[in-house]
Design a protein around this motif. Sequence first.
Motif, PDB file in Angstrom:
ATOM      1  N   ARG A  17       0.822  -1.191   0.000  1.00  8.28           N
ATOM      2  CA  ARG A  17       0.000   0.000   0.000  1.00  8.28           C
ATOM      3  C   ARG A  17       0.865   1.254   0.000  1.00  8.28           C
ATOM      4  NH1 ARG A  17      -4.794  -1.494   4.341  1.00  8.28           N
ATOM      5  NH2 ARG A  17      -5.553  -3.345   3.266  1.00  8.28           N
ATOM      6  N   ALA A  18       0.354   2.292  -0.640  1.00  6.42           N
ATOM      7  CA  ALA A  18       1.066   3.555  -0.656  1.00  6.42           C
ATOM      8  C   ALA A  18       1.047   4.171   0.730  1.00  6.42           C
ATOM      9  CB  ALA A  18       0.416   4.511  -1.660  1.00  6.42           C
ATOM     10  N   LEU A  19       2.174   4.763   1.102  1.00  3.14           N
ATOM     11  CA  LEU A  19       2.291   5.402   2.406  1.00  3.14           C
ATOM     12  C   LEU A  19       1.964   6.883   2.237  1.00  3.14           C
ATOM     13  CD1 LEU A  19       5.571   3.702   3.567  1.00  3.14           C
ATOM     14  CD2 LEU A  19       3.240   3.041   4.094  1.00  3.14           C
ATOM     15  N   PHE A  20       0.718   7.250   2.420  1.00  3.10           N
ATOM     16  CA  PHE A  20       0.283   8.614   2.205  1.00  3.10           C
ATOM     17  C   PHE A  20       0.869   9.541   3.268  1.00  3.10           C
ATOM     18  CE2 PHE A  20      -3.789   6.491   0.549  1.00  3.10           C
ATOM     19  CZ  PHE A  20      -3.163   6.242  -0.660  1.00  3.10           C
ATOM     20  N   LEU A  21       1.115  10.800   2.838  1.00  7.66           N
ATOM     21  CA  LEU A  21       1.530  11.795   3.806  1.00  7.66           C
ATOM     22  C   LEU A  21       0.343  12.173   4.686  1.00  7.66           C
ATOM     23  CD1 LEU A  21       3.694  14.317   1.725  1.00  7.66           C
ATOM     24  CD2 LEU A  21       4.499  12.675   3.404  1.00  7.66           C
ATOM     25  N   PRO A  22       0.598  12.550   5.920  1.00  9.60           N
ATOM     26  CA  PRO A  22      -0.495  13.091   6.743  1.00  9.60           C
ATOM     27  C   PRO A  22      -1.084  14.324   6.074  1.00  9.60           C
ATOM     28  CG  PRO A  22       1.426  12.580   8.083  1.00  9.60           C
ATOM     29  CD  PRO A  22       1.848  12.420   6.665  1.00  9.60           C
ATOM     30  N   ALA A  23      -2.360  14.607   6.371  1.00 15.30           N
ATOM     31  CA  ALA A  23      -3.055  15.717   5.717  1.00 15.30           C
ATOM     32  C   ALA A  23      -2.347  17.043   5.961  1.00 15.30           C
ATOM     33  CB  ALA A  23      -4.499  15.767   6.207  1.00 15.30           C
ATOM     34  N   THR A  24      -1.853  17.251   7.186  1.00 12.73           N
ATOM     35  CA  THR A  24      -1.184  18.518   7.494  1.00 12.73           C
ATOM     36  C   THR A  24       0.111  18.671   6.697  1.00 12.73           C
ATOM     37  OG1 THR A  24      -0.169  17.409   9.401  1.00 12.73           O
ATOM     38  CG2 THR A  24      -2.167  18.677   9.798  1.00 12.73           C
ATOM     39  N   ALA A  25       0.885  17.582   6.557  1.00 10.86           N
ATOM     40  CA  ALA A  25       2.127  17.653   5.796  1.00 10.86           C
ATOM     41  C   ALA A  25       1.842  17.902   4.318  1.00 10.86           C
ATOM     42  CB  ALA A  25       2.930  16.362   5.972  1.00 10.86           C
ATOM     43  N   TRP A  26       0.804  17.245   3.799  1.00 10.50           N
ATOM     44  CA  TRP A  26       0.453  17.443   2.390  1.00 10.50           C
ATOM     45  C   TRP A  26      -0.005  18.876   2.158  1.00 10.50           C
ATOM     46  CZ3 TRP A  26      -4.159  18.676  -0.126  1.00 10.50           C
ATOM     47  CH2 TRP A  26      -4.156  18.502  -1.512  1.00 10.50           C
TER      48      TRP A  26
END
Length: 399
Positions: A17-26
């Motif tokens: 699975r892709a390791l998404f950035l946290p919403a705040t970091a994005w």
Amino acid sequence: MAETAYGAAGRTGGRERALFLPATAWLLLVVCLAGLVVLDAAAGFYWVVEHGPAKLTGALLAVVLAVVSPRLGSRALPLAGAAAAFVSLCVSGYLHVEMRAGSQAIGFAEPAALGALLLLVARRARPSWAASAVPLLYAAIVLRPVAVTARQSTVILALLFALGAVTLLGIGLGMRLLLADRRRQAAALRLEQRTEFARDLHDFVAHHVTGIVVQAQGAQAMADRRPELVPPALQRIEQAGSEALTSMRHMVGMLRDADGEVALTPLAGIGEVRSLVEEFSAVGGARGRLDLEGSFDDLPVEVTTTVHRVVMEALTNVRKHAHGCTEVRVRVDRTGDRVTVRVGDDGQPRPLPHGGFGLKGLSERVGLIGGSLRAGPVTGGGWAVEAALPVVTAGAVAS
């Protein structure tokens, strides 16, 4: 080995699975890149007729790919990074051919976006694909300042960009190594759990099957002399078989679910120890007696399950090896920060068993939580197994 009390929740599946950035970091990434685009535009980098549109196109493409990169997979991410780097290098080549020596090729939005792509590619792209994308991204970042001419200011800027790119690459590789180490630890823990589950399954089934065999032998011996006792014996055999099947289903179910995250839940406690002794007495041949001393409400999971394991293994050995045994006494004593478990019988002396899991596995199990185990003949006759287990409660740890 690890604790026998496990539960499992969730499955990761076979795919990565892709390791998404946290919403705040994005969101911070989006704001920073958009701000750099605005800053470059305000500085006039994109308004020069000869090269402004080309630089703006390359910068916008790199920014868009950097913004969407956290949601790209381990294959699509290095492809996106390589594409952005290729376009940037093409723009640098165009600037080198078309621009005058006094013109400026700099801009900060595009190198920043390429740097973000470099970090993410180093962090989680497939190694073979990352090996191709990383050099392209690094070259695109470093070569842009000197695309037109190599003078002192552009060389210094290129060196600063190179230092920043190396830093981002190091951060990405460090995060990659950290994630790989965590995966290895998780895999080792899952393997450890499966080994312990398999051992638990063996012990539970051996315990129940031994009881079934003993009861069947007793029913066969009574069939001719006292046939009226055969139906109750068959009922006990049926009950023991049902319990064995339940234990098997429980353990196999946990074995199948051992790939998920672990949540400790006790399989056995003091109540199950009482059931073991009562079941042992119901089989016949020897009477079991349980003595409890102290409070057992706040015992940790590893202690309660180990107490259960010690009693179960000792009673199973009594059934198998204690010839002439008429009484088995099980004593569990809680004194402060220590629990002592002792299982003694009055059977004939017997040598220490060799091979198998048995007492060796039990000793390892007790040693895992800092305890000690002794087993052997006693002075007054018979055999005894004694385990001393340390107790560390949640309150003690907090203090």
